[in-house]
Design a protein around this motif. Structure first.
Motif, short mmCIF file in Angstrom:
data_model
loop_
_atom_site.label_atom_id
_atom_site.label_comp_id
_atom_site.label_asym_id
_atom_site.label_seq_id
_atom_site.Cartn_x
_atom_site.Cartn_y
_atom_site.Cartn_z
N ALA A 1 -26.13 -24.64 -0.53
CA ALA A 1 -25.48 -25.54 -1.50
C ALA A 1 -25.15 -26.87 -0.83
CB ALA A 1 -24.22 -24.88 -2.05
N SER A 2 -24.69 -26.81 0.44
CA SER A 2 -24.32 -28.07 1.09
C SER A 2 -25.57 -28.86 1.54
CB SER A 2 -23.38 -27.83 2.27
OG SER A 2 -24.10 -27.37 3.37
N LEU A 3 -26.70 -28.18 1.67
CA LEU A 3 -27.94 -28.89 2.05
C LEU A 3 -28.78 -29.26 0.83
CD1 LEU A 3 -29.16 -26.80 5.14
CD2 LEU A 3 -28.23 -29.12 5.17
N ASN A 4 -28.20 -29.06 -0.36
CA ASN A 4 -28.97 -29.19 -1.59
C ASN A 4 -29.75 -30.51 -1.68
OD1 ASN A 4 -29.90 -28.41 -4.06
ND2 ASN A 4 -28.26 -29.49 -5.15
N LEU A 5 -29.10 -31.61 -1.29
CA LEU A 5 -29.75 -32.92 -1.40
C LEU A 5 -30.99 -32.98 -0.51
CD1 LEU A 5 -29.23 -35.61 -2.84
CD2 LEU A 5 -28.19 -36.42 -0.71
#
Ligand code: ADP
Length: 273
Positions: free
Chosen positions: A137-141
């Motif tokens: 989720a935190s690496l989504n970008l």
């Protein structure tokens, strides 16, 4: 006890019991001495490691202040004097600002590296699948931008510091996406049991690593590429290694240049009570 046994043996052979007793006691003294030497060396190693950690922590913390001052001055110089500087002067200021930003990142990295042991949390039962979900989720970008495809197998519950485990996965997955050729990155995360350890693997189809660099890349600030080729500060893997060592495991890489890399790490499985 040992001296008694030797006396009985030498008597039966007709040899001098006293000589045998001396030999045995020398043997014990030697063993005691080497155990004491080992003990002293271990204590010395622990002490110097602790000192090194404190040194890195103090230096990196204290360097932040003058660096902040320097970066501030450079920004003021650019803001207030840019009309009076020629293009070359402005370019030099920009380069100095870039260098100070890089130095700031390196100092922060060194501080994070030195805090792995001192600021770690206690180990607790941790669901590694949930940790991966959070990391993705935190690496989504980065995942979206690079159209990365990530396969995650069923992962076990382990005893770990959940924050540090997330840091390890975050670094490995983010590298797997970054060190990729033009094709979309494809990453496979899996785990298997190997005796008393869980062995995790993060496999990519990226640029790969030459075997002569397999160990070097885990040393702090060591990088194989320029900033222009692949941005970074050379701290991620050294922090991963420290975290895994703190957990009693190890981390390593296997790779074929041009085809991809697999980063493995192990975490001990606690003995049943
Ligand atoms: P950074 O990513 O900031 O350069 P790291 O410590 O994470 O620092 O990695 C050190 C070096 O190891 C990288 O600069 C790169 O050369 C190499 N590396 C790490 N991960 C990979 C990977 N998945 N594929 C190829 N090379 C990698």
């Amino acid at each position: 006890m040992e001296i008694k046994a030797q006396v009985y043996y030498s008597g039966a052979q007709g040899a001098s019991p006293i000589i045998m007793a001396v030999v045995t006691s020398l043997d014990i003294t030697d063993r005691k001495r080497s155990a004491q030497d080992l003990d002293r060396l271990t204590q010395e190693l622990v002490r110097s490691n602790t000192e090194l950690d404190q040194f890195a922590s103090i230096v990196s913390h204290d360097l932040q202040e003058p660096l902040r001052g320097m970066s501030g001055m450079l920004r003021i110089l650019k803001r207030d004097y840019q009309d009076r500087l020629d293009p070359q002067g402005l370019e030099i200021i920009d380069l100095a600002v870039d260098s100070s930003v890089r130095m700031k990142q390196q100092i922060e990295g060194l501080l994070a590296y030195s805090r792995v042991k001192s600021h770690g949390h206690p180990f607790e039962l941790t669901d590694s699948s949930a940790i991966i979900e959070m990391v993705l989720a935190s690496l989504n970008l980065q995942v979206q931008e690079n159209q990365a495809v990530i396969h995650v197998d069923h992962l076990p519950q382990i005893m770990a510091d959940p924050i540090q485990l997330a840091q390890v996965f975050q670094n490995l997955i983010s590298n797997a996406i970054k060190f990729c050729k033009s094709i979309p990155p494809e990453i496979h995360i899996s785990a298997s049991q190997d005796n008393h350890f869980w062995q995790f693997a993060v496999k990519d189809n990226g640029i790969g690593i030459e075997p002569q660099h397999f160990e070097r890349i885990f040393i702090i600030f060591r990088r194989l590429h320029t900033q222009d080729e692949y941005p970074g500060n050379g701290i991620g893997l050294s922090i991963c290694q420290r975290i895994i060592t703190r957990h009693g495991g190890r981390i390593w890489v296997e790779s074929t240049p041009g085809l991809g890399s697999t980063f493995f790490f192990t975490i001990p499985i606690p003995e049943p009570q």
